[in-house]
Enzyme design. Structure first.
Site, short mmCIF file in Angstrom:
data_model
loop_
_atom_site.label_atom_id
_atom_site.label_comp_id
_atom_site.label_asym_id
_atom_site.label_seq_id
_atom_site.Cartn_x
_atom_site.Cartn_y
_atom_site.Cartn_z
N LYS A 52 -31.34 -5.70 1.61
CA LYS A 52 -32.27 -6.84 1.61
C LYS A 52 -31.86 -7.83 0.52
O LYS A 52 -30.83 -8.48 0.64
CB LYS A 52 -33.70 -6.34 1.50
CG LYS A 52 -34.13 -5.65 2.80
CD LYS A 52 -35.57 -5.19 2.83
CE LYS A 52 -35.93 -4.65 4.21
NZ LYS A 52 -36.41 -3.28 4.21
N SER A 97 -44.62 -4.73 3.81
CA SER A 97 -43.81 -5.77 4.45
C SER A 97 -44.58 -6.65 5.42
O SER A 97 -44.15 -7.75 5.72
CB SER A 97 -42.64 -5.12 5.18
OG SER A 97 -43.12 -4.33 6.25
N HIS A 155 -38.76 -4.04 -0.58
CA HIS A 155 -39.15 -5.46 -0.51
C HIS A 155 -39.52 -6.01 -1.88
O HIS A 155 -40.38 -6.89 -1.98
CB HIS A 155 -40.32 -5.66 0.46
CG HIS A 155 -39.92 -5.66 1.90
ND1 HIS A 155 -39.25 -6.71 2.50
CD2 HIS A 155 -40.07 -4.72 2.86
CE1 HIS A 155 -39.03 -6.44 3.77
NE2 HIS A 155 -39.52 -5.24 4.02
#
Ligand code: PLP
Length: 397
Positions: A243, A184, A212
């Site tokens: 996310k 990240s 991610h």
């Protein structure tokens, strides 16, 4: 009694403040989106994990709203007592299909998924080999297990080989290699093909946390394992619904069916924490459908990331290379931390919200502003962000 503790805690807080490490929270007064307002004004948002722009997508919101009527507000139960609706299983099957795994199991968060899995599948006779830059929840989850722990330098395959040898020489029964799919702070992907080759050579399992990546990395958005061409070679995927997939809340483990079945019997954050709320399940299911069925948000995200990288490079900024929508704008050197934070402040004054990161979150001398692109940004938004960078740099010098 508390009087003493109060003083100690106040001192600790003062030390955090003195070290310049106090985290403050800006309060947003709108839904999460590309354009937001905070209590101090309007802002173009470049620091959310809202990669596909689904956090306020009308179809996702609509599905969640409808679920309130159809399924109620809360479950008021853990899954195994009376907290499983048919839609919880629908979502678990959809996640398994999308990530290319046999089955999946929902957790209250990905932090809990990572907190629960290691102690279930690895005991004292086993070994876990973890990338040095893995997410905090992996570090904590590994600590909760009684397995022997090994760590390798970030994405360093020579070091991974050394650790695999050490685990084998130590007589480990099972060996599990675990890595973030995308890191990240850098936006770098893990070298999954090499990791799978090494794991195969040493008879180890591979686990990838794709928080991610799921939804937008790889041709079909299925994740870093798709991008690296190893969908069929990963044993365990973990990920978040917090996310790209709507950004609500919840996490999951997708894996071989025996692993999922055992987690349902043994994983503590699953057994002893409430089921994911019905509206969140319905919204996440809709978000997953959009990610699966529509290439358009992914294509827009890629175009935005590409445009931003091109314009910033032309403007003379130093970026970490890659294609991920996490784009670190580097401020190297001794006063990099100060400059990064001043530039971020100056940009916010111009209505562009970005965050500066410095030691200890990233290594000394590697301060950066981490920009996160979203499919919800327009080309104009991306250009406005670049313009704000240039203006802020001119102002700070
Ligand atoms: C964000 C993140 C998590 C935590 O996800 P939550 O669902 O918010 O708990 C776990 N692992 C990685 C790699 C992440 O980036």
């Amino acid at each position: 009694m508390y009087a003493d503790v109060k003083n100690q805690l106040a001192q600790e807080l003062a030390q955090i403040e003195a070290d310049g490490l106090t985290k403050t929270e800006r309060q947003i007064t709108t839904p999460q989106s590309a354009h937001i307002a905070t209590t101090s004004g309007q802002a173009l948002n470049f620091c959310a994990n809202n990669y596909l722009g689904l956090a306020d997508h009308p179809d996702v919101v609509g599905a969640a709203r409808q679920a309130l009527d159809e399924w109620g507000f809360g479950m008021a139960s853990v899954r195994f007592i009376c907290g499983t609706q048919t839609q919880h299983r629908d979502l678990e099957r959809a996640i398994a299909d999308f990530t290319g795994m046999e089955d999946s199991i929902l957790f209250p968060s990905c932090f809990d998924a990572n907190g629960g899995i290691f102690e279930v599948i690895c005991g004292p006779e086993d070994a876990i080999i973890s990338d040095q830059l893995n997410h905090a929840s992996i570090i904590d989850g590994v600590r909760l297990s009684k397995a022997r722990r090994f760590r390798y330098a970030n994405r360093d395959m020579d070091d991974l080989r050394d650790q695999l040898e050490a685990a084998r020489d130590g007589g480990a029964r099972r060996v599990l290699v675990v890595t973030d799919g995308a890191f990240s702070m850098d936006g770098y992907l893990a070298p999954l093909e090499e990791i799978c080759d090494l794991a195969e050579e040493f008879g180890a399992m591979v686990m990838v946390d794709d928080s991610h990546a799921t939804g937008f990395i790889g041709e079909g958005g299925r994740g870093s394992h798709e991008a690296c061409g190893v969908i069929d070679r990963i044993d365990i995927m973990t990920g978040t619904l917090g996310k790209a997939l709507g950004g609500g809340s919840g996490g999951y483990v997708a894996a071989h069916s025996e692993i999922v079945d055992l987690l349902k019997q043994r994983a503590r954050p699953y057994l002893f924490s409430n089921a994911v709320a019905p509206s969140v399940v319905a919204g996440s299911l809709k978000a997953l459908e959009i990610a699966r069925d529509s290439d358009e948000p992914r294509a827009r995200l890629r175009r935005n990331a590409e445009l931003f990288r091109t314009l910033m490079t032309e403007a003379g900024f130093e970026l970490l290379p890659g294609e991920h929508p996490i784009v670190p704008v580097m401020f190297p050197g001794e006063d990099g931390a100060r400059r990064a934070s001043q530039v971020a402040d100056a940009m916010l004054e111009r209505g562009v919200y970005v965050i500066a990161f410095s030691y200890p979150v990233v290594p000394k001398g590697k301060a950066r502003i981490r920009v996160q692109l979203s499919a919800s940004h327009s080309e104009e938004d991306v250009r406005a962000c670049v313009d704000a960078f240039v203006a802020a740099r001119d102002e700070i010098g």
